[in-house]
Structure formats: C-alpha cells, structure tokens
Design an enzyme around this catalytic site. Structure first.
Site, mmCIF file in Angstrom:
data_model
loop_
_atom_site.group_PDB
_atom_site.id
_atom_site.type_symbol
_atom_site.label_atom_id
_atom_site.label_comp_id
_atom_site.label_asym_id
_atom_site.label_seq_id
_atom_site.Cartn_x
_atom_site.Cartn_y
_atom_site.Cartn_z
ATOM 1 N N ARG A 161 -12.463 -10.305 0.248
ATOM 2 C CA ARG A 161 -11.080 -10.798 0.378
ATOM 3 C C ARG A 161 -11.059 -12.275 0.794
ATOM 4 O O ARG A 161 -10.220 -12.698 1.589
ATOM 5 C CB ARG A 161 -10.273 -9.981 1.392
ATOM 6 C CG ARG A 161 -10.108 -8.517 1.057
ATOM 7 C CD ARG A 161 -9.249 -8.315 -0.180
ATOM 8 N NE ARG A 161 -8.917 -6.916 -0.389
ATOM 9 C CZ ARG A 161 -9.650 -6.058 -1.120
ATOM 10 N NH1 ARG A 161 -10.774 -6.462 -1.712
ATOM 11 N NH2 ARG A 161 -9.253 -4.813 -1.272
ATOM 12 N N SER A 236 -2.776 -3.258 1.359
ATOM 13 C CA SER A 236 -3.410 -3.269 2.681
ATOM 14 C C SER A 236 -2.899 -4.469 3.466
ATOM 15 O O SER A 236 -2.987 -5.598 2.981
ATOM 16 C CB SER A 236 -4.922 -3.399 2.561
ATOM 17 O OG SER A 236 -5.466 -2.351 1.818
ATOM 18 N N GLU A 332 -4.557 -9.342 6.118
ATOM 19 C CA GLU A 332 -4.977 -9.727 4.768
ATOM 20 C C GLU A 332 -3.828 -10.457 4.056
ATOM 21 O O GLU A 332 -4.028 -11.370 3.274
ATOM 22 C CB GLU A 332 -5.370 -8.480 3.970
ATOM 23 C CG GLU A 332 -5.954 -8.793 2.614
ATOM 24 C CD GLU A 332 -5.685 -7.710 1.584
ATOM 25 O OE1 GLU A 332 -4.613 -7.728 0.947
ATOM 26 O OE2 GLU A 332 -6.568 -6.858 1.410
HETATM 27 P P1 FAD Z 1 1.293 -13.805 -4.445
HETATM 28 O O1 FAD Z 1 1.730 -12.858 -3.386
HETATM 29 O O2 FAD Z 1 2.317 -14.399 -5.327
HETATM 30 O O3 FAD Z 1 0.454 -14.983 -3.750
HETATM 31 C C1 FAD Z 1 -0.550 -14.703 -2.817
HETATM 32 C C2 FAD Z 1 -1.104 -16.030 -2.270
HETATM 33 O O4 FAD Z 1 -1.743 -16.757 -3.307
HETATM 34 C C3 FAD Z 1 -0.034 -16.966 -1.718
HETATM 35 O O5 FAD Z 1 -0.581 -17.648 -0.619
HETATM 36 C C4 FAD Z 1 0.224 -17.917 -2.879
HETATM 37 O O6 FAD Z 1 0.711 -19.175 -2.446
HETATM 38 C C5 FAD Z 1 -1.145 -18.045 -3.509
HETATM 39 N N1 FAD Z 1 -1.114 -18.257 -4.962
HETATM 40 C C6 FAD Z 1 -0.486 -17.465 -5.864
HETATM 41 N N2 FAD Z 1 -0.735 -17.916 -7.110
HETATM 42 C C7 FAD Z 1 -1.502 -19.015 -6.987
HETATM 43 C C8 FAD Z 1 -2.080 -19.927 -7.905
HETATM 44 N N3 FAD Z 1 -1.911 -19.795 -9.235
HETATM 45 N N4 FAD Z 1 -2.813 -20.972 -7.444
HETATM 46 C C9 FAD Z 1 -2.993 -21.117 -6.098
HETATM 47 N N5 FAD Z 1 -2.471 -20.285 -5.176
HETATM 48 C C10 FAD Z 1 -1.742 -19.249 -5.609
HETATM 49 N N6 FAD Z 1 -5.429 -6.508 -3.457
HETATM 50 C C11 FAD Z 1 -6.737 -6.195 -3.671
HETATM 51 O O7 FAD Z 1 -7.609 -7.065 -3.581
HETATM 52 N N7 FAD Z 1 -7.117 -4.925 -3.963
HETATM 53 C C12 FAD Z 1 -6.241 -3.916 -4.078
HETATM 54 O O8 FAD Z 1 -6.628 -2.785 -4.343
HETATM 55 C C13 FAD Z 1 -4.862 -4.202 -3.865
HETATM 56 N N8 FAD Z 1 -3.936 -3.222 -3.936
HETATM 57 C C14 FAD Z 1 -2.623 -3.504 -3.728
HETATM 58 C C15 FAD Z 1 -1.696 -2.463 -3.828
HETATM 59 C C16 FAD Z 1 -0.348 -2.711 -3.648
HETATM 60 C C17 FAD Z 1 0.632 -1.571 -3.762
HETATM 61 C C18 FAD Z 1 0.093 -4.028 -3.373
HETATM 62 C C19 FAD Z 1 1.553 -4.319 -3.212
HETATM 63 C C20 FAD Z 1 -0.827 -5.069 -3.252
HETATM 64 C C21 FAD Z 1 -2.201 -4.810 -3.427
HETATM 65 N N9 FAD Z 1 -3.171 -5.821 -3.316
HETATM 66 C C22 FAD Z 1 -4.491 -5.539 -3.552
HETATM 67 C C23 FAD Z 1 -2.777 -7.189 -2.955
HETATM 68 C C24 FAD Z 1 -2.299 -8.047 -4.166
HETATM 69 O O9 FAD Z 1 -2.045 -7.258 -5.267
HETATM 70 C C25 FAD Z 1 -3.333 -9.098 -4.533
HETATM 71 O O10 FAD Z 1 -3.632 -9.914 -3.431
HETATM 72 C C26 FAD Z 1 -2.863 -9.974 -5.693
HETATM 73 O O11 FAD Z 1 -3.914 -10.802 -6.143
HETATM 74 C C27 FAD Z 1 -1.680 -10.840 -5.311
HETATM 75 O O12 FAD Z 1 -1.191 -11.453 -6.473
HETATM 76 P P2 FAD Z 1 0.248 -12.115 -6.538
HETATM 77 O O13 FAD Z 1 0.310 -12.866 -7.821
HETATM 78 O O14 FAD Z 1 1.300 -11.115 -6.300
HETATM 79 O O15 FAD Z 1 0.126 -13.112 -5.302
HETATM 80 N N1 EPU Z 2 -8.553 6.213 6.087
HETATM 81 C C1 EPU Z 2 -8.058 6.934 7.153
HETATM 82 N N2 EPU Z 2 -6.717 6.901 7.403
HETATM 83 C C2 EPU Z 2 -5.858 6.179 6.633
HETATM 84 C C3 EPU Z 2 -6.358 5.424 5.555
HETATM 85 C C4 EPU Z 2 -7.723 5.458 5.295
HETATM 86 O O1 EPU Z 2 -8.820 7.596 7.865
HETATM 87 O O2 EPU Z 2 -4.664 6.211 6.931
HETATM 88 C C5 EPU Z 2 -9.979 6.290 5.769
HETATM 89 C C6 EPU Z 2 -10.171 7.125 4.494
HETATM 90 O O3 EPU Z 2 -10.298 8.475 4.809
HETATM 91 C C7 EPU Z 2 -11.422 6.562 3.890
HETATM 92 C C8 EPU Z 2 -11.460 5.130 4.406
HETATM 93 O O4 EPU Z 2 -10.497 5.020 5.453
HETATM 94 O O5 EPU Z 2 -12.545 7.250 4.334
HETATM 95 C C9 EPU Z 2 -11.170 4.122 3.318
HETATM 96 O O6 EPU Z 2 -9.889 4.395 2.755
HETATM 97 P P1 EPU Z 2 -9.522 4.011 1.239
HETATM 98 O O7 EPU Z 2 -10.575 4.508 0.307
HETATM 99 O O8 EPU Z 2 -8.117 4.389 1.001
HETATM 100 O O9 EPU Z 2 -9.674 2.459 1.195
HETATM 101 P P2 EPU Z 2 -9.284 1.304 2.206
HETATM 102 O O10 EPU Z 2 -10.534 0.802 2.840
HETATM 103 O O11 EPU Z 2 -8.190 1.740 3.105
HETATM 104 C C10 EPU Z 2 -9.658 -0.590 0.490
HETATM 105 C C11 EPU Z 2 -8.942 -1.836 0.098
HETATM 106 C C12 EPU Z 2 -7.853 -1.507 -0.918
HETATM 107 C C13 EPU Z 2 -8.516 -0.886 -2.139
HETATM 108 C C14 EPU Z 2 -9.250 0.389 -1.712
HETATM 109 C C15 EPU Z 2 -10.019 1.015 -2.842
HETATM 110 C C16 EPU Z 2 -9.090 -3.382 1.939
HETATM 111 C C17 EPU Z 2 -8.376 -4.048 3.065
HETATM 112 N N3 EPU Z 2 -8.376 -2.504 1.243
HETATM 113 O O12 EPU Z 2 -8.720 0.221 1.192
HETATM 114 O O13 EPU Z 2 -7.235 -2.723 -1.306
HETATM 115 O O14 EPU Z 2 -7.558 -0.569 -3.130
HETATM 116 O O15 EPU Z 2 -10.189 0.054 -0.654
HETATM 117 O O16 EPU Z 2 -11.117 0.219 -3.153
HETATM 118 O O17 EPU Z 2 -10.250 -3.690 1.690
HETATM 119 C C18 EPU Z 2 -5.462 -4.237 -0.778
HETATM 120 O O18 EPU Z 2 -6.337 -5.088 -0.574
HETATM 121 O O19 EPU Z 2 -4.242 -4.485 -0.699
HETATM 122 C C19 EPU Z 2 -5.869 -2.878 -1.136
HETATM 123 C C20 EPU Z 2 -4.995 -1.883 -1.337
#
Ligand code: FAD
Ligand code: EPU
Length: 336
Positions: A161, A236, A332
């Site tokens: 991240r 997250s 994050e």
């Molecule tokens: P924005 O929110 O629009 O911007 C984020 C930041 O980047 C801001 O600081 C912005 O100024 C900057 N920025 C945006 N575009 C640019 C650009 N072109 N150049 C320079 N700076 C820029 N993230 C994960 O890594 N893994 C996951 O599994 C994951 N799951 C998610 C699930 C949900 C339900 C949600 C809501 C979010 C999740 N995220 C996850 C977080 C998010 O999806 C990512 O961080 C994604 O890359 C954000 O993209 P955005 O375009 O919406 O960013």
């Molecule tokens: N867990 C709990 N309680 C909870 C949630 C999770 O005990 O309420 C435990 C689960 O049981 C599991 C472990 O935590 O053993 C990990 O949980 P999970 O697999 O759901 O993944 P995570 O670590 O919570 C991360 C990323 C997610 C990504 C998933 C899958 C981060 C901060 N988050 O979540 O990314 O989708 O793994 O790879 O690294 C995001 O960045 O926004 C995001 C959603």
C-alpha cells in the site's frame, strides 16, 4: 475548460460525505490538464473514482477530476502483451477488458473500485497480487515543470500500500496512463490466497482459467465488502500493521488466538482481527459504524455522516486497538 466554484463533492467520493471544492474542473486531455494547471490555483487535489479519500472539510483549492480515456495494446513477444490504459479508465472495467482478451495477470484484482490512474499510488493489491507484479511504467505530468515523464517500476518504489507517490514524490506527479505486462498464454494462475480455492470448489471448477479466478474473487468480495453504491465506504480504512516477531510472540502468549503472517523477523497482523477483538466489529456511533462482516471497513451507516465524524470514529478505533494490543494502526485512506 470550465472551472466551477463551490462545487459539491458528495457524489465524487464513495464515502458519500458532503464537502465543497472551492474550484473544480473536469479534464479530458493532457492539453486541458496543462491549461488548468497554468491558472496556479493551489492547493490541487486530483480525483479519480474518489474511493480512497475522506473529505473531513471543504477543500480550499482546485479539485481536478481526471477523465482521460483510452486503452492500447502492443504485442511484446510470444507470451506477453503490453497494455496501456489512461488514468480515467475505471479499474474494474479495465481488468474485465484484459480478461475478455484472455490476457493474464490482473484477474485477482477484479472489482477493486477506482480508476487506473490511481492504482500506482498505493500499489493496489488483493488476493495475492499487487499491481507491482505486472506494472512496467506509467506516464505522469510533473506538476512543477509541466513536462511528461516516464516513471518505471524501480522508480516507483512500490511497497505494501505504498509508492513514491505517497512519500517522496507526494503531490509532484499527476499520473496520466499506466502500462502493464500481461501474459497471452501459459498464465500463472494464483489460487492459494484466502478463500479462492474454496470458492472455486464451490463453483465446481478444478482447472481454473483466469476468467474463473476473476469470478471467484468477485464472489468473495461481494460476500463481505459493502458495495459503495449502496453504503458509503472506502474499503479498508487502515493498513494491516507489521510488527517485530518478538512483539508478536509476546502478544501470542497473552492472546493465543491472534492471527499473523510471518515474514522474516516481522509479522503482518490482520487489522480486522485486532479491531474485531477490541470489540469494534459492527459497532455504530452516531452515523458511523464498522462493517458487520469486515471490521476493517468503516461505513457511512446512515448516509448522513460527515467526514469529521468518520475521522473521529477511526481515531477511537486506533485508540482502542492501541490500548488492548499496543499496536498503532495507520490509516490507509487519504485524509483531506
Ligand atoms: P481516489 O480516491 O480518487 O484518489 C486516491 C488518492 O490518489 C488521492 O490522494 C488522489 O489525490 C490521488 N490520485 C488520484 N488519481 C491520481 C492521479 N491520476 N495522479 C496522482 N494522484 C492521483 N484498495 C486496494 O488496494 N485493494 C483492495 O482490495 C481494495 N478494495 C476496496 C474495496 C472497496 C469497497 C473500496 C471502496 C475501496 C477499496 N480499495 C482497495 C481502495 C481503492 O479502491 C483504491 O485505493 C483505488 O486505487 C482508489 O482509486 P480512486 O481512483 O477511487 O482514487
Ligand atoms: N478478520 C477478522 N475480523 C474482521 C475482518 C478480518 O478476524 O472483521 C480476519 C479474517 O478472518 C482473516 C484476516 O483478518 O483471517 C484477513 O481478512 P481478509 O482476508 O478479509 O483481508 P484483510 O487483511 O482484512 C486485505 C486488504 C484488502 C484486500 C483483502 C484481500 C489491507 C488493508 N486490506 O484485507 O484491501 O481486498 O486483503 O486481499 O491490506 C483495501 O485496501 O481497501 C482492501 C479492501
């Protein structure tokens, strides 16, 4: 170019919180972007899908919504293709496009919200893949010189991240497009992470294709993550903390159930576990709650939360986890 004043951002952030941008512009080309920057509004905030920002107040500067579109491909060799997408392409639609062409590499990153231009900022990752595994370079506009630069994998200094765009080069670049190296055959199928193999079994699939892996990842994500179109959230809210092995072993003596993934002398501890076991899973205060299925996700439970309320809620979680486990969670989500 159309610069609007006092522009409401509620529908431009997936938390769905109210905040106004003093100035707001949507740009559709590099020329338009350069033209906009020449007006010297500051500060500047680039917005993609708004799925990783929390507005805690109005933004007293210029918000630029980057809408550059387009995807191109170049065959690299017998096994690989380079695929380039402009910053304003939706990430999941882009991943689906690559899968429909049978290009392998990004399938485990299906259904992550946001835009392509943002994916390098925090090196998005899920289910055993991070973009750094397939990223070759990005093109970015240097906001100081207004020159376009090519930034390669090594220069990005990707970590969990993390990248230079969040650290040493924060605010310096606007990412315009990103290039990935993907496989055209002999795909490397990754099913070992999380519940992917169990979900494939559920689906009755023994020899999964990249399309099958994408389907499994989508199913798992839909089963536990709230859809931002229905309930405001930014995924997250915190990173999973990494602590020294010794500290983890001490905690394990005290809390035998604690989870952790060792990496050398360090252990990554799931923040979701810490938050749940500190008593915060599903807890709601006012308009804000921790999600009942995934406590690492903070939600705008009533749709009426302010950014400040969400921020304060996150501080309460940090304090509770710190008090019980001595671990300081790091946010994050980008706080504005
Ligand atoms: P924005 O929110 O629009 O911007 C984020 C930041 O980047 C801001 O600081 C912005 O100024 C900057 N920025 C945006 N575009 C640019 C650009 N072109 N150049 C320079 N700076 C820029 N993230 C994960 O890594 N893994 C996951 O599994 C994951 N799951 C998610 C699930 C949900 C339900 C949600 C809501 C979010 C999740 N995220 C996850 C977080 C998010 O999806 C990512 O961080 C994604 O890359 C954000 O993209 P955005 O375009 O919406 O960013
Ligand atoms: N867990 C709990 N309680 C909870 C949630 C999770 O005990 O309420 C435990 C689960 O049981 C599991 C472990 O935590 O053993 C990990 O949980 P999970 O697999 O759901 O993944 P995570 O670590 O919570 C991360 C990323 C997610 C990504 C998933 C899958 C981060 C901060 N988050 O979540 O990314 O989708 O793994 O790879 O690294 C995001 O960045 O926004 C995001 C959603």
């Amino acid at each position: 170019m159309n610069i609007q004043e006092n522009f409401p951002l509620k529908t431009f952030n997936t938390f769905g919180v109210e905040a106004k941008a003093k100035y707001f512009a949507e740009v559709h080309s590099l020329e338009e972007l350069k033209e906009t920057l020449q007006f010297s509004y500051s500060p500047i905030l680039v917005l993609g899908g708004g799925s990783n920002v929390l507005f805690t107040k109005d933004f007293d500067g210029l918000v630029i919504k980057l809408n550059l579109k387009g995807i191109s491909e170049e065959i690299l060799d017998e096994n690989h293709v380079l695929v380039t997408a402009k910053a304003g392409e939706n990430w999941h639609e882009f991943v689906q496009f690559t899968i429909s062409k049978n290009y392998g590499g990004l399938e485990n990153l299906s259904l992550i919200p946001g835009n392509v231009g943002t994916c390098p900022i925090q090196n998005i990752g899920a289910y055993g893949t991070e973009i750094k595994d397939h990223f070759t370079s990005c093109k970015a506009l240097n906001t100081e010189t207004l020159e376009v630069e090519i930034i390669d994998l090594e220069q990005c200094k990707f970590g969990y991240r993390d990248s230079i765009f969040k650290t040493s080069a924060k605010g310096k670049y606007i990412i315009l497009e990103v290039t990935f190296k993907l496989t055209t055959k002999n795909h490397h199928i990754k099913t070992e992470y999380g519940a992917i193999s169990a979900e494939l079994k559920n689906l009755g699939i023994e020899n999964p294709t990249i399309q099958d892996v994408a389907k499994a990842v989508i199913n798992i994500r839909q089963s536990k993550l709230p859809n931002p179109a229905e309930i405001g959230n930014a995924g997250s809210f915190f990173k999973n903390p990494t602590i020294p092995l010794e500290q983890f072993e001490n905690l394990k003596n005290q809390f035998p159930e604690i989870q952790g993934y060792a990496n050398g002398n360090f252990v990554k501890v799931p923040a979701g576990w810490l938050i749940e076991n500190a008593g915060w899973k599903g807890k709601q205060i006012g308009n804000v709650a921790s999600h009942k299925l995934q406590s690492l996700v903070i939600i705008n439970a009533t749709g009426e939360a302010t950014g400040k309320e969400i921020y304060d809620f996150s501080t309460m979680i940090i304090d509770a986890v710190k008090e019980k486990y001595g671990i300081e969670l790091e946010r994050e989500v980008n706080i504005v």
